[in-house]
Design a protein around this motif. Structure first.
Motif, PDB file in Angstrom:
ATOM      1  N   LEU A 132     -33.840  33.258  19.147  1.00  0.00           N
ATOM      2  CA  LEU A 132     -33.127  32.357  18.108  1.00  0.00           C
ATOM      3  C   LEU A 132     -32.223  32.872  17.248  1.00  0.00           C
ATOM      4  CD1 LEU A 132     -36.005  30.361  16.664  1.00  0.00           C
ATOM      5  CD2 LEU A 132     -34.167  29.418  18.172  1.00  0.00           C
ATOM      6  N   SER A 133     -32.045  34.252  16.979  1.00  0.00           N
ATOM      7  CA  SER A 133     -31.224  35.006  16.221  1.00  0.00           C
ATOM      8  C   SER A 133     -29.883  35.329  17.049  1.00  0.00           C
ATOM      9  CB  SER A 133     -31.636  36.423  15.598  1.00  0.00           C
ATOM     10  OG  SER A 133     -30.717  37.164  15.219  1.00  0.00           O
ATOM     11  N   VAL A 134     -30.228  35.407  18.461  1.00  0.00           N
ATOM     12  CA  VAL A 134     -29.028  35.723  19.295  1.00  0.00           C
ATOM     13  C   VAL A 134     -27.970  34.347  19.035  1.00  0.00           C
ATOM     14  CG1 VAL A 134     -28.268  35.940  21.640  1.00  0.00           C
ATOM     15  CG2 VAL A 134     -30.101  37.503  20.621  1.00  0.00           C
ATOM     16  N   ARG A 194     -41.167  29.348  16.773  1.00  0.00           N
ATOM     17  CA  ARG A 194     -39.884  30.063  16.382  1.00  0.00           C
ATOM     18  C   ARG A 194     -40.012  31.592  15.849  1.00  0.00           C
ATOM     19  NH1 ARG A 194     -40.676  26.477  12.429  1.00  0.00           N
ATOM     20  NH2 ARG A 194     -41.209  27.161  10.241  1.00  0.00           N
ATOM     21  N   GLU A 254     -35.808  25.348  12.872  1.00  0.00           N
ATOM     22  CA  GLU A 254     -35.936  26.197  11.683  1.00  0.00           C
ATOM     23  C   GLU A 254     -36.820  25.104  10.769  1.00  0.00           C
ATOM     24  OE1 GLU A 254     -32.381  27.636  10.609  1.00  0.00           O
ATOM     25  OE2 GLU A 254     -32.294  29.053  12.210  1.00  0.00           O
ATOM     26  N   ALA A 287     -38.276  34.853  17.550  1.00  0.00           N
ATOM     27  CA  ALA A 287     -36.985  35.107  16.486  1.00  0.00           C
ATOM     28  C   ALA A 287     -35.977  35.754  17.155  1.00  0.00           C
ATOM     29  CB  ALA A 287     -37.802  35.813  15.274  1.00  0.00           C
ATOM     30  N   PRO A 288     -36.144  36.933  17.856  1.00  0.00           N
ATOM     31  CA  PRO A 288     -34.767  37.516  18.157  1.00  0.00           C
ATOM     32  C   PRO A 288     -34.007  36.606  18.998  1.00  0.00           C
ATOM     33  CG  PRO A 288     -36.830  38.789  18.518  1.00  0.00           C
ATOM     34  CD  PRO A 288     -37.478  37.643  18.204  1.00  0.00           C
ATOM     35  N   ARG A 328     -28.228  31.873  17.154  1.00  0.00           N
ATOM     36  CA  ARG A 328     -27.645  31.500  15.835  1.00  0.00           C
ATOM     37  C   ARG A 328     -26.498  32.269  15.547  1.00  0.00           C
ATOM     38  NH1 ARG A 328     -31.739  33.405  13.218  1.00  0.00           N
ATOM     39  NH2 ARG A 328     -32.821  31.579  13.273  1.00  0.00           N
ATOM     40  N   THR A 329     -26.501  33.627  16.047  1.00  0.00           N
ATOM     41  CA  THR A 329     -25.191  34.445  15.852  1.00  0.00           C
ATOM     42  C   THR A 329     -23.969  33.924  16.670  1.00  0.00           C
ATOM     43  OG1 THR A 329     -26.357  36.312  15.450  1.00  0.00           O
ATOM     44  CG2 THR A 329     -24.250  36.784  15.920  1.00  0.00           C
TER      45      THR A 329
END
Length: 413
Positions: A274-276, A267, A84, A271-272, A278-279
């Protein structure tokens, strides 16, 4: 069984107290660290020592079961920070960023080294090299925490602000320099200053550069993969980068940061995935890590006047050094006093990065439990004081320098 009970208890406590911290307007990391302190020697160890000894036995093999899960969370958290990182923002405002980040890093770094060298011998673990300890304390004073900075600016609606962009860009540079310095100090602690060891260490730099270069096309290939494959690729790149750094005698978190920087150019397109990641990290692994950090803290040590004095000195020198560096760098860039105060408050937040560095120092034997507690307390206090100072400084700036939403808030106030 004990490991499973430990993980369940720490995760529940960390999530509940983290949510409570956010509700009252302070970083979640404070609540997560508090969970560990409540269940650790600070509270539970004093209130119910027999139960504490059973639930958290001193056997290293038992504690390492919990620690290995926490360390995986650290690696992924650092990789996400790298992914990020907006290096384009650094290039766009390079003159101001160079001035602020250089002064903001060098002033507290020099103060920290001097302070570490002048500290009494009892604050160092037995056998710790005084020079390595002083250099490590300099790194502790010099770093900033990009995740905490970004979250604070988001909460205050300052990410689009000119000063907010400067804080983020300066934080990026200081994060990268901080990890590099940590790598150097870790190498000093492990290998010493022999010419042969340094030759091996220097030879490792091209290897890590290859990790960064090879990682970028691998990340681009992941863009064309299914989201599940992209998630796997992110995790594998993080582990490979960390393992490569460790094999070269460096700190694994540096390899994880390089893996994140390799992912950064793509990134937006993954993004999807990375979101997984990150969550999962922010919901499970990171709270477990910060709770285990709290387990290592014993705040009862601060009841001793000498240790409390050391803690106050570290806090005063660390915060004043960052503000002085930001003031000097901002003056060189033509910023007014309120902008310089805001930048100083922003880059003063240490948060997660400071905690990770303190953990590394404890593992390498550079710190003992007392100094570890002092540094983690330092990280918490700086993270708590950054938002109110930022809010005060931005209210003093001309309204035209602020996002429209903040101008409306000021009018309402």
């Amino acid at each position: 069984m004990i490991f499973l009970l430990q993980g369940c208890t720490l995760l529940v406590a960390a999530r509940l107290l983290g949510a409570l911290a956010r509700r009252i307007g302070i970083p979640a990391i404070v609540g997560e660290l508090t969970a560990g302190m409540l269940l650790g020697p600070t509270v539970l160890g004093n209130v119910a020592p027999e139960f504490f000894e059973w639930f958290f036995p001193s056997d290293p093999a038992q504690f390492h079961l919990l620690d290995v899960v926490a360390q995986l969370g650290v690696l992924l958290l650092v990789a996400l920070t790298g992914a990020e990182t907006d290096l384009a923002a650094v290039r766009r405002r390079r003159r101001a960023v160079v001035a602020i980040s250089s002064a903001g890093m060098l002033v507290p770094l020099c103060l920290g080294v001097a302070m570490g060298w002048l500290m009494p011998a009892w604050v160092r673990p037995d056998g710790a090299d005084p020079l390595v300890f002083a250099l490590f304390l300099g790194v502790v004073m010099g770093v900033s925490a990009l995740p905490v900075i970004a979250k604070t600016l988001m909460d205050l609606d300052l990410l689009g602000h000119r000063v907010g962009q400067l804080i983020i860009a300066s934080g990026v540079v200081q994060d990268i320099v901080g990890w590099l310095l940590l790598m150097v100090v870790s190498a000093l602690a492990v290998t010493g200053l022999s010419a042969g060891d340094w030759a091996v260490w220097l030879a490792a730099l091209p290897v890590l550069a290859c990790v960064l270069l090879i990682g970028r096309p691998v990340a681009r290939m992941a863009v064309r993969s299914a989201p599940g494959s992209a998630v796997t690729t992110i995790v594998i790149m993080t582990l490979v980068g960390a393992a490569t750094a460790h094999a070269m005698g460096m700190e694994p978190v540096f390899g994880a940061l390089l893996a994140g920087l390799a992912i950064a150019p793509v990134r937006a397109r993954i993004a999807p995935a990375l979101s997984v990641v990150r969550t999962w990290v922010m919901s499970v692994l990171a709270p477990l890590f910060f709770a285990t950090v709290g387990l290592r803290m014993d705040l009862t040590a601060l009841a001793e006047p000498a240790i409390l004095a050391v803690s106050a000195a570290v806090l005063c020198v660390g915060m004043s050094g960052k503000f002085a560096g930001a003031w000097i760098g901002g003056a060189c860039s033509g910023m007014d006093r309120w902008e310089r105060l805001a930048v100083g408050a922003g880059i003063n937040a240490r948060g997660v990065v400071e905690v990770i560095i303190a953990t590394v120092g404890l593992r390498l034997g550079i710190l003992d439990g007392t100094m570890y507690t002092v540094i983690v307390v330092f990280a918490i206090v700086t993270s708590l004081t950054a938002p109110p100072i930022l809010r005060f400084a931005t209210r003093k700036m001309p309204h035209t320098e602020m996002p429209v939403s903040r101008q409306r808030d000021l009018v309402v106030d």
